[in-house]
Scaffold this motif. Structure first.
Motif, PDB file in Angstrom:
ATOM      1  N   LEU A 132       0.854  -1.183   0.000  1.00 18.12           N
ATOM      2  CA  LEU A 132       0.000   0.000   0.000  1.00 18.12           C
ATOM      3  C   LEU A 132       0.887   1.228   0.000  1.00 18.12           C
ATOM      4  N   TYR A 133       0.452   2.263  -0.698  1.00 21.51           N
ATOM      5  CA  TYR A 133       1.223   3.506  -0.768  1.00 21.51           C
ATOM      6  C   TYR A 133       0.329   4.675  -0.364  1.00 21.51           C
ATOM      7  N   SER A 134       0.917   5.617   0.359  1.00 21.69           N
ATOM      8  CA  SER A 134       0.183   6.804   0.772  1.00 21.69           C
ATOM      9  C   SER A 134       1.156   7.960   0.945  1.00 21.69           C
ATOM     10  N   VAL A 135       0.678   9.162   0.646  1.00 22.72           N
ATOM     11  CA  VAL A 135       1.429  10.373   0.967  1.00 22.72           C
ATOM     12  C   VAL A 135       0.964  10.825   2.350  1.00 22.72           C
ATOM     13  N   VAL A 136       1.890  10.978   3.275  1.00 15.32           N
ATOM     14  CA  VAL A 136       1.533  11.377   4.633  1.00 15.32           C
ATOM     15  C   VAL A 136       2.158  12.727   4.964  1.00 15.32           C
ATOM     16  N   GLU A 137       1.460  13.463   5.794  1.00 12.16           N
ATOM     17  CA  GLU A 137       1.997  14.714   6.325  1.00 12.16           C
ATOM     18  C   GLU A 137       2.378  14.468   7.778  1.00 12.16           C
ATOM     19  N   TYR A 138       3.595  14.826   8.148  1.00 13.58           N
ATOM     20  CA  TYR A 138       4.016  14.601   9.527  1.00 13.58           C
ATOM     21  C   TYR A 138       4.817  15.805  10.010  1.00 13.58           C
ATOM     22  N   GLY A 148       2.345  -1.274 -12.395  1.00 17.03           N
ATOM     23  CA  GLY A 148       3.435  -1.426 -11.451  1.00 17.03           C
ATOM     24  C   GLY A 148       4.081  -0.142 -10.986  1.00 17.03           C
ATOM     25  N   ALA A 149       3.512   1.004 -11.365  1.00 12.99           N
ATOM     26  CA  ALA A 149       4.062   2.295 -10.965  1.00 12.99           C
ATOM     27  C   ALA A 149       2.965   3.144 -10.327  1.00 12.99           C
ATOM     28  N   LEU A 150       3.373   4.186  -9.618  1.00 12.04           N
ATOM     29  CA  LEU A 150       2.441   5.129  -9.019  1.00 12.04           C
ATOM     30  C   LEU A 150       2.420   6.400  -9.851  1.00 12.04           C
ATOM     31  N   LEU A 151       1.226   6.868 -10.166  1.00  5.66           N
ATOM     32  CA  LEU A 151       1.081   8.102 -10.935  1.00  5.66           C
ATOM     33  C   LEU A 151       0.473   9.182 -10.050  1.00  5.66           C
ATOM     34  N   PHE A 152       1.032  10.378 -10.138  1.00  3.31           N
ATOM     35  CA  PHE A 152       0.535  11.540  -9.415  1.00  3.31           C
ATOM     36  C   PHE A 152       0.041  12.524 -10.472  1.00  3.31           C
ATOM     37  N   LEU A 153      -1.267  12.640 -10.568  1.00  2.43           N
ATOM     38  CA  LEU A 153      -1.896  13.303 -11.704  1.00  2.43           C
ATOM     39  C   LEU A 153      -2.419  14.687 -11.345  1.00  2.43           C
ATOM     40  N   HIS A 166      -0.130  29.044  -9.977  1.00  2.00           N
ATOM     41  CA  HIS A 166      -1.375  29.660  -9.516  1.00  2.00           C
ATOM     42  C   HIS A 166      -2.548  29.208 -10.386  1.00  2.00           C
ATOM     43  N   ASN A 167      -2.525  27.915 -10.727  1.00  2.00           N
ATOM     44  CA  ASN A 167      -3.572  27.375 -11.587  1.00  2.00           C
ATOM     45  C   ASN A 167      -3.531  25.849 -11.529  1.00  2.00           C
ATOM     46  N   LEU A 168      -4.545  25.211 -12.112  1.00  2.00           N
ATOM     47  CA  LEU A 168      -4.523  23.763 -12.237  1.00  2.00           C
ATOM     48  C   LEU A 168      -3.416  23.359 -13.198  1.00  2.00           C
ATOM     49  N   THR A 169      -2.915  22.137 -13.036  1.00  2.00           N
ATOM     50  CA  THR A 169      -1.805  21.691 -13.861  1.00  2.00           C
ATOM     51  C   THR A 169      -2.137  20.383 -14.569  1.00  2.00           C
ATOM     52  N   THR A 170      -1.469  20.150 -15.688  1.00  2.00           N
ATOM     53  CA  THR A 170      -1.610  18.893 -16.430  1.00  2.00           C
ATOM     54  C   THR A 170      -0.452  17.938 -16.137  1.00  2.00           C
ATOM     55  N   ALA A 171       0.461  18.329 -15.267  1.00  2.00           N
ATOM     56  CA  ALA A 171       1.676  17.552 -15.022  1.00  2.00           C
ATOM     57  C   ALA A 171       1.370  16.187 -14.410  1.00  2.00           C
ATOM     58  N   VAL A 172       2.157  15.197 -14.800  1.00  2.00           N
ATOM     59  CA  VAL A 172       2.057  13.842 -14.254  1.00  2.00           C
ATOM     60  C   VAL A 172       3.445  13.408 -13.782  1.00  2.00           C
ATOM     61  N   ARG A 173       3.556  13.044 -12.520  1.00  2.00           N
ATOM     62  CA  ARG A 173       4.822  12.516 -11.992  1.00  2.00           C
ATOM     63  C   ARG A 173       4.645  11.033 -11.731  1.00  2.00           C
ATOM     64  N   VAL A 174       5.692  10.271 -11.982  1.00  2.00           N
ATOM     65  CA  VAL A 174       5.624   8.811 -11.862  1.00  2.00           C
ATOM     66  C   VAL A 174       6.660   8.339 -10.845  1.00  2.00           C
ATOM     67  N   TYR A 175       6.218   7.489  -9.916  1.00  2.00           N
ATOM     68  CA  TYR A 175       7.162   6.836  -8.995  1.00  2.00           C
ATOM     69  C   TYR A 175       7.152   5.348  -9.299  1.00  2.00           C
ATOM     70  N   THR A 176       8.308   4.818  -9.703  1.00  2.00           N
ATOM     71  CA  THR A 176       8.453   3.391  -9.971  1.00  2.00           C
ATOM     72  C   THR A 176       9.241   2.759  -8.839  1.00  2.00           C
ATOM     73  N   PRO A 177       8.636   1.848  -8.061  1.00  2.00           N
ATOM     74  CA  PRO A 177       9.348   1.219  -6.948  1.00  2.00           C
ATOM     75  C   PRO A 177      10.667   0.609  -7.395  1.00  2.00           C
ATOM     76  N   GLY A 178      11.723   0.932  -6.667  1.00  2.00           N
ATOM     77  CA  GLY A 178      13.053   0.432  -6.982  1.00  2.00           C
ATOM     78  C   GLY A 178      13.816   1.275  -7.973  1.00  2.00           C
ATOM     79  N   LYS A 179      13.143   2.230  -8.626  1.00  2.00           N
ATOM     80  CA  LYS A 179      13.800   3.081  -9.622  1.00  2.00           C
ATOM     81  C   LYS A 179      13.733   4.555  -9.265  1.00  2.00           C
ATOM     82  N   GLY A 180      12.618   5.001  -8.705  1.00  2.00           N
ATOM     83  CA  GLY A 180      12.523   6.401  -8.313  1.00  2.00           C
ATOM     84  C   GLY A 180      11.538   7.184  -9.158  1.00  2.00           C
ATOM     85  N   TRP A 181      11.768   8.503  -9.213  1.00  2.00           N
ATOM     86  CA  TRP A 181      10.826   9.440  -9.820  1.00  2.00           C
ATOM     87  C   TRP A 181      11.169   9.752 -11.270  1.00  2.00           C
ATOM     88  N   SER A 182      10.127   9.990 -12.068  1.00  2.00           N
ATOM     89  CA  SER A 182      10.294  10.434 -13.452  1.00  2.00           C
ATOM     90  C   SER A 182       9.068  11.255 -13.841  1.00  2.00           C
TER      91      SER A 182
END
Length: 223
Positions: A102-108, A172-177, A185-201
């Motif tokens: 399970l994956y989650s973004v947490v604020e701490y 097999g990857a996590l997408l942040f849409l 200062h606006n909505l975005t179309t950007a997509v970030r990808v986290y691939t376990p074992g490889k990192g961000w792209s």
């Protein structure tokens, strides 16, 4: 889940015909927390107890079981700035299942201890909401078999400046849409990808800017 709707209230599994099965209730009542499923088990977060619980849809009489507890001090190696402060953590709006984890973004971070007062109308003891300061946003994973919590690190700077993005699992990857970009200062179309074992792209941009939505992997598509 498998053509059925799920409700926290009483642990109802509701099919499309309007009938329901009542599962054994949980120890505490809470709402507004994210949920995920692997097809059999339903997982949900509880920020009050900093835990991940699961409900086996084939053994409903067992009720909800805790499979993991997040320890902000140990898992994030957080050092308090002041002796009077307390550690706090809360789960984000998305909980995603991907390949046994399970994956989650947490604020701490830290917060002033709450002040307890007596409500003049109900007579009950209530407390102020905790306001987190010196907070950070991190991605964590939880192994559903062992309960092991892994801190995968602080989010990339672009995501730290974005709120209300949508988190989903795909191939097999996590997408942040999308989301709302404070930099633009606006909505975005950007997509970030986290691939376990490889990192961000960086992923393929959305055709239109979006924020505050949900996404599900259905067949070969992300809807």
């Amino acid at each position: 889940y498998n053509g059925k709707a799920v409700s926290y209230n009483g642990w109802y599994l509701v099919d499309g015909k309007g009938t329901y099965i009542t599962a054994k209730d949980a120890k505490v009542a809470f709402s507004g927390e994210p949920m995920a499923t692997d097809g059999r088990y339903i997982y949900f977060a509880n920020s009050t107890e900093l835990s991940i619980l699961t409900l086996d849809t084939e053994k409903l009489s067992k009720g909800a079981q805790t499979i993991a507890v997040v320890d902000p001090v140990k898992d994030f190696q957080w050092q308090k700035n002041q002796m009077s402060d307390c550690y706090v953590m809360q789960f984000g709006s998305d909980l995603v299942y991907c390949n046994g984890k399970l994956y989650s973004v947490v604020e701490y971070g830290e917060a002033e201890p709450p002040e307890y007062v007596i409500d003049k109308d109900s007579g009950e003891i209530v407390s102020d909401d905790l306001a987190i300061y010196s907070s950070r946003l991190a991605l964590i994973s939880v192994d559903v078999s062992t309960g092991k919590v892994t801190n995968l690190g602080i989010l990339p700077s672009e995501l730290l400046q974005t709120e209300d993005f949508t988190m989903a699992a795909y191939n097999g990857a996590l997408l942040f849409l999308g989301g709302y970009s404070h930099e633009l200062h606006n909505l975005t179309t950007a997509v970030r990808v986290y691939t376990p074992g490889k990192g961000w792209s960086e992923g393929t941009a959305l055709p239109q800017p979006r924020a505050g939505g949900k996404a599900l992997h259905v067949g070969s598509r992300l809807v």
